[in-house]
Motif scaffolding. Structure first.
Motif: not given
Length: 271
Positions: A178-197
């Motif tokens: 599973i892939r975790f792509t982390i974006t955001g700024s400061g205390i705002f954390i966004s994670v895209l979850i991809s390639n999920v079997a």
């Protein structure tokens, strides 16, 4: 392909233009999955729907669609993708689910004995300027799939247009974790979850830093999940729960010195 389908997809493209694709930090790379079906496991019965296609080299492939996966080619999805009508899209929760489709009924255009496996990555918005049968293919309660032409031509001749199909949910088979792509700024954390079997679609995500307990993340849109927390300068672990209730935990998948824009690879669901 009708103007209605093009217009409908334009809405979802405009919706996702603000999200940018990020480069994978993980050294492993997944090859685009095959469009041709094999003896894949099934967990639902065949059901009736319709399918249309969009042209090759369409800009939506780089945008990634309403699920927020970014560049679908770089993300390993290739042309084995599909946009779903509102009835099937489930407000984005279905993102990442896999379907098997086959052409039926119209034997003039069907390619006999073939099927394709695709991952849900986009949304086909309704177009109420047309009737459900006269161009509003993605209007409720229609069950409709919009495919890249490369996928559509695996099961039918392109002249078919709005083609009757049968579909069923199947388990996803993915290369790597599973892939975790982390974006955001400061205390705002966004994670895209991809390639999920496995079931492919995610219903809950938790994150844990080395100085925090497990923090529940909220669905932002598609398979993008967010939390307000200061998590910099500590390794991150993720707990991912799929729609079948199964959970997989990846401990310290992001190292202490992670930064926004990076992608990390964790454990995978068994299939």
């Amino acid at each position: 392909m009708t103007l209605a389908v093009v217009s409908a997809f334009t809405l979802s493209i405009l919706f996702t233009l603000s999200s940018k694709a990020t480069a994978h930090y993980s050294s492993s790379s997944s090859q685009p999955p095959s469009l041709q079906s094999s003896s894949s496991p099934s967990f639902s019965e065949w059901r009736s729907a319709h399918a249309t296609y969009y042209a090759a080299a369409d800009p939506r492939d780089a945008v990634g669609g309403a699920c927020g996966y970014g560049d679908l080619l770089k993300g390993g999805y290739g042309m084995a993708t599909v946009g779903l009508s509102e009835t099937l899209f489930e407000r984005g929760q279905i993102c990442g689910a896999c379907f098997e489709l086959k052409c039926v009924e119209d034997m003039r255009w069907c390619i006999p004995g073939t099927s394709i496996i695709v991952t849900a990555t986009n949304f086909c918005a309704p177009n109420y300027g047309f009737t459900n049968e006269g161009g509003g293919h993605c209007n409720p309660p229609n069950k409709h799939f919009v495919l890249p032409i490369e996928a559509f031509e695996k099961i039918a001749i392109w002249k078919a247009g709005n083609m009757p199909v049968q579909y069923r949910r199947i388990k996803c088979r993915k290369e790597g974790g599973i892939r975790f792509t982390i974006t955001g700024s400061g205390i705002f954390i966004s994670v895209l979850i991809s390639n999920v079997a496995g079931h492919g679609d995610i219903v809950a995500v938790k994150v844990k830093g080395s100085r925090t307990g497990w923090l529940s993340m909220g669905r932002n849109w598609g398979q993008n999940w967010h939390v307000n927390a200061l998590l910099q300068n500590q390794p991150l672990s993720f707990e991912v729960t799929a729609s079948d209730g199964k959970t997989v935990t990846s401990y310290s998948v992001a190292p202490k010195d992670w930064s926004f824009g990076q992608t990390f690879e964790g454990k995978q669901f068994e299939t």
